[in-house]
Design a protein around this motif. Sequence first.
Motif, short mmCIF file in Angstrom:
data_model
loop_
_atom_site.label_atom_id
_atom_site.label_comp_id
_atom_site.label_asym_id
_atom_site.label_seq_id
_atom_site.Cartn_x
_atom_site.Cartn_y
_atom_site.Cartn_z
N TYR A 397 0.90 -1.30 -0.07
CA TYR A 397 -0.02 0.11 0.06
C TYR A 397 0.97 1.01 -0.19
O TYR A 397 1.91 1.25 0.61
N SER A 398 0.35 2.39 -0.81
CA SER A 398 1.23 3.57 -0.56
C SER A 398 0.84 4.27 0.98
O SER A 398 -0.10 3.62 1.55
N THR A 399 1.56 5.13 1.23
CA THR A 399 1.30 5.72 2.57
C THR A 399 0.03 6.29 3.01
O THR A 399 -0.64 6.31 4.10
N ASP A 400 -0.48 6.94 1.64
CA ASP A 400 -1.86 7.43 1.76
C ASP A 400 -3.16 6.56 1.68
O ASP A 400 -4.38 7.14 1.63
N GLY A 401 -2.90 5.43 1.10
CA GLY A 401 -3.71 4.42 1.01
C GLY A 401 -4.50 4.48 -0.45
O GLY A 401 -5.61 3.87 -0.64
N GLN A 402 -3.85 5.44 -1.54
CA GLN A 402 -4.67 5.71 -2.47
C GLN A 402 -4.31 4.56 -3.73
O GLN A 402 -5.05 4.26 -4.68
N ASN A 442 7.16 9.13 0.93
CA ASN A 442 6.43 10.25 0.25
C ASN A 442 5.86 9.87 -0.77
O ASN A 442 5.24 10.76 -1.54
N LYS A 443 5.43 8.70 -1.40
CA LYS A 443 4.72 8.01 -2.16
C LYS A 443 5.32 8.59 -3.79
O LYS A 443 4.61 8.44 -4.61
#
Length: 629
Positions: A397-402, A442-443
Amino acid sequence: MKFAYKFNNLLGTVYRKGDLLFTPDGNSVISPVGNRISIFDLKNNKSTTLPVESRFNYNALDLSPNGCTLIAINEEGEAHMISLISQTVVHKYQFKRKVRSVKFSPDGKHFAVCKENNVVFVFKAPGAFSGEYNAFVMERVFHGAYDETTCLDWSTDSKILAVGSKDMATKLYPLDKWANFRVYSLGNHTDGIIGCFFEEDSYDITTISRNGQTCIWECTIDPKDLIPLDKAPPKKKKRTSSDSDEDNIDATKAIERTEEEITTELSQITVSEPEADTDKVRKLFYKRISRHYLADEVRKDHRDAVLTAAAYQKKTKILITGYSTGAFFIHELPDVNLIHSLSISDQKNFFHSLKFHRDWIALGCGGLGQLLVWEWQSETYVMKQQGHSNNMSCVAYSTDGQLIATGGEDGKVKLWNVHSGFCFITFSEHSNAISAITFSGNKKFVVSASLDGTVRAYDVIRYRNFRTFTSTRPVQFSCVATDSSGEFVAAGGQDILKSIYEILAGHEGPVSDLVFSPIITSTILASVSWDKTLRIWDAIEKGSSHEIIEFTADCICVAFRPDGQDVAIATLDGNISIFNVKTSNQVATVEGRNDLGSGRSDTDLITAKSPCRPNLLPVCVTRLMVNAC
């Protein structure tokens, strides 16, 4: 506290095998994905997966004309009647054999099912159209084919059912009893039937066989000419004469007349119109008006090409045929004029399903796991999605969940949008299976490790591979991690390495997982191995000096707490142990052996008693200069 989880979507693959369907409005495509069913909304560019699961993969699907009821049948013959309104299974039925095809009648009152033997079942469809609210009420059973049935099609008035089979013939069955039609058989093919299609508002039919042979049949009657059996005019008995009738003439009543008397009698008779012959009923017959060989163009380059799928649009009279070579043709009937031809792939056994709706064509390939929606008039792709052609080995998963990044054994890294469910970019630079993948803090980029001996960094914004790391000696990497600042990458390999930036040696077994501390100012790295140890390193400042914590079982994975104070380790015996990073004291233990034991099969290869032990796997750390990109 109670947790409630609801299944939302299925990512990683879009199509495996089975029938593709368009919704009645044409804005969505229904695709079977293994033992689940996904719906791709082409208008809103979004995909969802029904919260319905089968024990086996679905292979036969059809949707009712009103778009509310979906019948899905798996490979073992278990049928699920699914309501698309509530997205639940409302009824189940067991056919006990593999089902080749299922088809709703155009009026929505019945649906037909053909099994792998020569039997065809017709059921009443529940709903307001049929007035039946019990599911799977059998109406008729048809026998007659000499081999396995393969395809179905209904006439537009839902009175006649066409069934194709491997015996190279197409059988026509009436749903009701008619005076001028019963069971009819269409032959003249030299291979198994792949598709049979009625014309709109007519009983004319087109049949297509596996070798590309297409026959167009013309019917002698129209749908309005069918006469119910109970309304048929009675047949007049024909008077039979015998030689003995001549001897039974009464001679006393016989009068001999002259020629003049006969002429005078005929002139007095008034001439009237002949009465209609009520006994003459037009019966149904078929005449083959043309035969075409559609596979000749494909076999010029591929001699072993066979037709695998076909679809027909009745209103526009457009026929689409797909072949095992990845080519598909579009013809216009009844003259069979070639409109367009296109080759999508060179892979054998490419097409598994074709579906046509207005100007859009849905094409499914099970071998590539690919689903295409193509607009044939403008020759553009409406949707093009492809999952991993082999097993998926890792996900992050990316850090922001997108975003979700997946890596597969096919050597591809795919990025998926969580909200839409679509894959928007695929990286195929790796030449071997992906073993691990992770996002930066930082994605901005994603890092993947592969068994091809490389660690690659991909720019999520520009969609390119901007860094590639290799060892001084060929080695297969099995795990990877990045620190919170995005400057350092740690990877574990299956052989002893020379210096890249720093080698953290000490493990005596395979390193199964490693992770950096989430604290931005910290360079602490935790790694676990199958040598039953957890090692905590200060990767940059202290080099190979580290803390060692021993376990009684092989360590599988490790994770930091969000504040970086504690670390959790999962072991092969089913336990999760939590330790403090600074003091190395055990904080808590979660016993999971009893819970995991019930879900473990006797055929599982890796257990606590029989672990798999590959070679020594040290940890190497390299510096990633993100600013250089």
